[in-house]
Design a protein around this motif. Structure first.
Motif, PDB file in Angstrom:
ATOM      1  N   PRO A   5       0.804  -1.235   0.000  1.00  0.00           N
ATOM      2  CA  PRO A   5       0.000   0.000   0.000  1.00  0.00           C
ATOM      3  C   PRO A   5       0.832   1.279   0.000  1.00  0.00           C
ATOM      4  CG  PRO A   5      -0.888  -1.585   1.560  1.00  0.00           C
ATOM      5  CD  PRO A   5       0.421  -2.135   1.095  1.00  0.00           C
ATOM      6  N   LEU A   6       2.057   1.216   0.499  1.00  0.00           N
ATOM      7  CA  LEU A   6       2.895   2.414   0.544  1.00  0.00           C
ATOM      8  C   LEU A   6       3.413   2.805  -0.841  1.00  0.00           C
ATOM      9  CD1 LEU A   6       5.000   1.707   3.769  1.00  0.00           C
ATOM     10  CD2 LEU A   6       2.977   3.157   3.524  1.00  0.00           C
ATOM     11  N   LEU A   7       3.345   1.854  -1.781  1.00  0.00           N
ATOM     12  CA  LEU A   7       3.884   2.122  -3.115  1.00  0.00           C
ATOM     13  C   LEU A   7       3.126   3.237  -3.824  1.00  0.00           C
ATOM     14  CD1 LEU A   7       5.870   1.248  -5.376  1.00  0.00           C
ATOM     15  CD2 LEU A   7       4.059  -0.240  -6.230  1.00  0.00           C
ATOM     16  N   LEU A   8       1.812   3.288  -3.623  1.00  0.00           N
ATOM     17  CA  LEU A   8       1.007   4.302  -4.303  1.00  0.00           C
ATOM     18  C   LEU A   8       1.445   5.701  -3.890  1.00  0.00           C
ATOM     19  CD1 LEU A   8      -1.345   4.613  -6.301  1.00  0.00           C
ATOM     20  CD2 LEU A   8      -2.888   4.724  -4.345  1.00  0.00           C
ATOM     21  N   ASP A   9       1.669   5.887  -2.588  1.00  0.00           N
ATOM     22  CA  ASP A   9       2.118   7.196  -2.115  1.00  0.00           C
ATOM     23  C   ASP A   9       3.520   7.528  -2.619  1.00  0.00           C
ATOM     24  OD1 ASP A   9      -0.153   7.945  -0.711  1.00  0.00           O
ATOM     25  OD2 ASP A   9       0.454   6.825   1.069  1.00  0.00           O
ATOM     26  N   LYS A  10       4.318   6.501  -2.819  1.00  0.00           N
ATOM     27  CA  LYS A  10       5.675   6.726  -3.310  1.00  0.00           C
ATOM     28  C   LYS A  10       5.669   7.021  -4.806  1.00  0.00           C
ATOM     29  CE  LYS A  10      10.260   4.589  -3.521  1.00  0.00           C
ATOM     30  NZ  LYS A  10      11.074   3.379  -3.193  1.00  0.00           N
ATOM     31  N   LYS A  11       4.861   6.268  -5.544  1.00  0.00           N
ATOM     32  CA  LYS A  11       4.833   6.393  -7.002  1.00  0.00           C
ATOM     33  C   LYS A  11       4.023   7.606  -7.450  1.00  0.00           C
ATOM     34  CE  LYS A  11       5.919   4.146 -10.907  1.00  0.00           C
ATOM     35  NZ  LYS A  11       7.293   3.762 -11.264  1.00  0.00           N
ATOM     36  N   PHE A  12       2.859   7.786  -6.828  1.00  0.00           N
ATOM     37  CA  PHE A  12       1.967   8.890  -7.203  1.00  0.00           C
ATOM     38  C   PHE A  12       1.492   9.631  -5.954  1.00  0.00           C
ATOM     39  CE2 PHE A  12       1.200   5.761 -10.678  1.00  0.00           C
ATOM     40  CZ  PHE A  12       1.700   6.514 -11.725  1.00  0.00           C
ATOM     41  N   PRO A  13       2.361  10.371  -5.303  1.00  0.00           N
ATOM     42  CA  PRO A  13       1.920  11.109  -4.107  1.00  0.00           C
ATOM     43  C   PRO A  13       0.952  12.223  -4.500  1.00  0.00           C
ATOM     44  CG  PRO A  13       4.107  11.826  -4.772  1.00  0.00           C
ATOM     45  CD  PRO A  13       3.768  10.651  -5.646  1.00  0.00           C
ATOM     46  N   TRP A  14       0.010  12.517  -3.607  1.00  0.00           N
ATOM     47  CA  TRP A  14      -0.857  13.670  -3.844  1.00  0.00           C
ATOM     48  C   TRP A  14       0.011  14.925  -3.891  1.00  0.00           C
ATOM     49  CZ3 TRP A  14      -5.456  12.729  -5.517  1.00  0.00           C
ATOM     50  CH2 TRP A  14      -6.238  11.685  -5.014  1.00  0.00           C
ATOM     51  N   ILE A  15      -0.258  15.802  -4.846  1.00  0.00           N
ATOM     52  CA  ILE A  15       0.455  17.078  -4.875  1.00  0.00           C
ATOM     53  C   ILE A  15      -0.553  18.205  -4.682  1.00  0.00           C
ATOM     54  CG2 ILE A  15       2.308  16.190  -6.333  1.00  0.00           C
ATOM     55  CD1 ILE A  15       1.074  17.703  -8.679  1.00  0.00           C
ATOM     56  N   GLN A  16      -0.117  19.258  -4.032  1.00  0.00           N
ATOM     57  CA  GLN A  16      -0.991  20.392  -3.763  1.00  0.00           C
ATOM     58  C   GLN A  16      -1.019  21.336  -4.962  1.00  0.00           C
ATOM     59  OE1 GLN A  16      -2.953  20.389  -0.945  1.00  0.00           O
ATOM     60  NE2 GLN A  16      -2.013  18.342  -0.885  1.00  0.00           N
ATOM     61  N   PHE A  17      -2.080  22.107  -5.039  1.00  0.00           N
ATOM     62  CA  PHE A  17      -2.261  22.996  -6.189  1.00  0.00           C
ATOM     63  C   PHE A  17      -1.241  24.124  -6.185  1.00  0.00           C
ATOM     64  CE2 PHE A  17      -4.145  26.572  -8.483  1.00  0.00           C
ATOM     65  CZ  PHE A  17      -4.484  25.957  -9.678  1.00  0.00           C
ATOM     66  N   ASN A  18      -0.646  24.345  -7.348  1.00  0.00           N
ATOM     67  CA  ASN A  18       0.271  25.455  -7.576  1.00  0.00           C
ATOM     68  C   ASN A  18      -0.268  26.233  -8.771  1.00  0.00           C
ATOM     69  OD1 ASN A  18       2.327  27.174  -8.426  1.00  0.00           O
ATOM     70  ND2 ASN A  18       3.971  25.707  -8.026  1.00  0.00           N
ATOM     71  N   PRO A  19      -0.672  27.493  -8.585  1.00  0.00           N
ATOM     72  CA  PRO A  19      -1.299  28.236  -9.687  1.00  0.00           C
ATOM     73  C   PRO A  19      -0.398  28.418 -10.906  1.00  0.00           C
ATOM     74  CG  PRO A  19      -0.822  29.688  -7.825  1.00  0.00           C
ATOM     75  CD  PRO A  19      -0.620  28.287  -7.347  1.00  0.00           C
ATOM     76  N   THR A  20       0.903  28.234 -10.738  1.00  0.00           N
ATOM     77  CA  THR A  20       1.798  28.334 -11.895  1.00  0.00           C
ATOM     78  C   THR A  20       1.926  27.001 -12.636  1.00  0.00           C
ATOM     79  OG1 THR A  20       3.820  27.791 -10.660  1.00  0.00           O
ATOM     80  CG2 THR A  20       3.135  30.106 -10.701  1.00  0.00           C
ATOM     81  N   ARG A  21       1.374  25.932 -12.033  1.00  0.00           N
ATOM     82  CA  ARG A  21       1.451  24.612 -12.667  1.00  0.00           C
ATOM     83  C   ARG A  21       0.117  23.865 -12.546  1.00  0.00           C
ATOM     84  NH1 ARG A  21       7.356  22.017 -10.958  1.00  0.00           N
ATOM     85  NH2 ARG A  21       8.660  23.674 -11.874  1.00  0.00           N
ATOM     86  N   PRO A  22      -0.957  24.436 -13.070  1.00  0.00           N
ATOM     87  CA  PRO A  22      -2.259  23.771 -12.922  1.00  0.00           C
ATOM     88  C   PRO A  22      -2.341  22.440 -13.662  1.00  0.00           C
ATOM     89  CG  PRO A  22      -2.420  25.630 -14.435  1.00  0.00           C
ATOM     90  CD  PRO A  22      -1.070  25.714 -13.795  1.00  0.00           C
TER      91      PRO A  22
END
Length: 287
Positions: A185-202
Motif C-alpha cells: 500500500p505504501l507504493l502508491l504514495d511513493k509512485k503517485f503522491p498527492w500534490i498540492q495545487f500550484n497556480p503556476t502549474r495547474p
C-alpha cells in the motif's frame, strides 16, 4: 480569441491566439447538445461567447465532431461557425504541456497550439494564389470553426488509432501500479503522491493527481479514456468552465482542495453552466 494584425512590410499579417477572459471547454457531447438542443440555451451560450467568454478547442474535438454526417453535421457546423473568432486551439499532447509548465513557460505558451493555428490558417489561405483575383478578408467570419471539421476529418482514423494506443498504454501502466500497490500500500504514495495545487502549474496538478486516481480506478478504465484523460487535464487546468462525463467529473472533483480548477459540469448541467457564464459576465460588467 484569434487576431490577425496587418503588417506594413514582410508577411501580410501577424497571427495570434490568446485568451483574455473566462474560458469554457466543452466535450463533444456538450457541443452536440448545445448545437441541437434547447434553442434558447444555444442562443444564451453564443451570447456569452460574444460577450467575452473564450472557447478552448482541440484537434480531438474537431476529429470527433467530424464524425456525424447529414443534417446533424450541418447543425453542429453552423453552431461552430457562430462562435466566430472567439476560440483558441489547445495543445493535445499533455506530456508536452507538462514539460513546458515545468520549464516555467507562460500559460499561453503552455496551453495554446500556435502551430496548429498557423497551419489551419495556411490551409484557409491556400485558394488565394497570386493573380487569382480573390481578396483576403480577415473578418471574424474568416476564423470561424466550421472548416476545421473538413481539415481534420481525413485525419480522424489516425487520431483514433493514436487514442487506442494511448488507451492500452494507460490501462496497462495503471493495472501494474494497482496490482503492486495492493501488495504494498505504501507504493502508491511513493509512485503517485498527492500534490498540492500550484497556480503556476495547474496542468501538473491535474495530470499527476489524476494518474493516482486512475491507478486506483484502473479496473474501470475503458475505450477512449486516453483521449478523455488529455481533455480532462487541459479543460480543467486552463478553463473556467468545463464539461466532462460523470466518471471524469467525479475523478476531477476528488482531487485535493483548495484548487483553482475549472468548475466542472456533467451532461445534465448545461443549463447551469450557461447561467454561471452569464453571471460571471454580469459580475465583471458591474465591477
Amino acid at each position: 480569441m484569434i487576431r490577425a494584425t496587418a503588417n506594413a512590410d514582410g508577411a501580410l499579417f501577424t497571427l495570434n491566439a490568446s485568451a483574455s477572459g473566462p474560458v469554457v471547454s466543452l466535450d463533444n457531447r456538450a457541443f452536440i447538445n448545445l448545437a441541437k438542443g434547447d434553442p434558447s440555451r444555444r442562443k444564451r451560450f453564443l451570447g456569452a461567447i460574444h460577450s467575452g467568454v473564450e472557447l478552448l478547442f482541440s484537434v480531438t474535438n474537431a476529429a470527433e465532431l467530424s464524425g456525424p454526417q447529414g443534417r446533424s453535421a450541418d447543425i453542429v457546423r453552423a453552431f461552430l461557425d457562430e462562435i466566430g473568432p472567439r476560440w483558441f486551439p489547445a495543445k493535445h499532447d499533455v506530456t508536452e504541456v507538462i514539460k513546458l509548465e515545468i520549464e516555467g513557460k507562460s500559460p499561453d505558451a503552455v496551453c495554446i497550439d500556435q502551430d496548429f493555428l498557423k497551419s489551419y490558417v495556411a490551409d484557409l489561405l491556400h485558394p488565394y494564389t497570386p493573380g487569382c483575383g480573390k481578396v483576403i478578408s480577415l473578418s471574424d467570419d474568416f476564423f470561424r470553426l466550421g472548416p476545421i471539421m473538413d481539415r481534420v476529418g481525413p485525419q480522424r482514423e489516425s487520431i483514433y488509432k493514436s487514442s487506442e494506443s494511448l488507451d492500452e498504454l494507460l490501462k496497462e501502466k495503471m493495472n501494474v501500479v494497482r496490482a503492486l500497490s495492493k501488495r504494498n500500500p505504501l507504493l502508491l504514495d511513493k509512485k503517485f503522491p498527492w500534490i498540492q495545487f500550484n497556480p503556476t502549474r495547474p496542468a501538473c496538478f491535474v495530470y499527476f493527481n489524476l494518474l493516482r486516481v486512475m491507478a486506483v480506478d484502473a479496473s474501470s478504465l475503458k475505450s477512449g479514456d486516453g483521449m478523455d484523460f488529455c481533455h480532462a487535464v487541459m479543460a480543467t487546468a486552463f478553463a473556467s468552465f468545463a464539461t466532462l462525463d460523470k466518471h471524469w467529473k467525479r475523478r476531477i472533483e476528488s482531487l485535493p482542495k483548495p484548487n483553482q480548477l475549472a468548475r466542472v459540469y456533467g451532461p445534465s448541467e448545461l443549463d447551469q453552466m450557461v447561467t454561471d457564464m452569464e453571471l460571471w459576465l454580469a459580475h465583471r460588467a458591474a465591477s
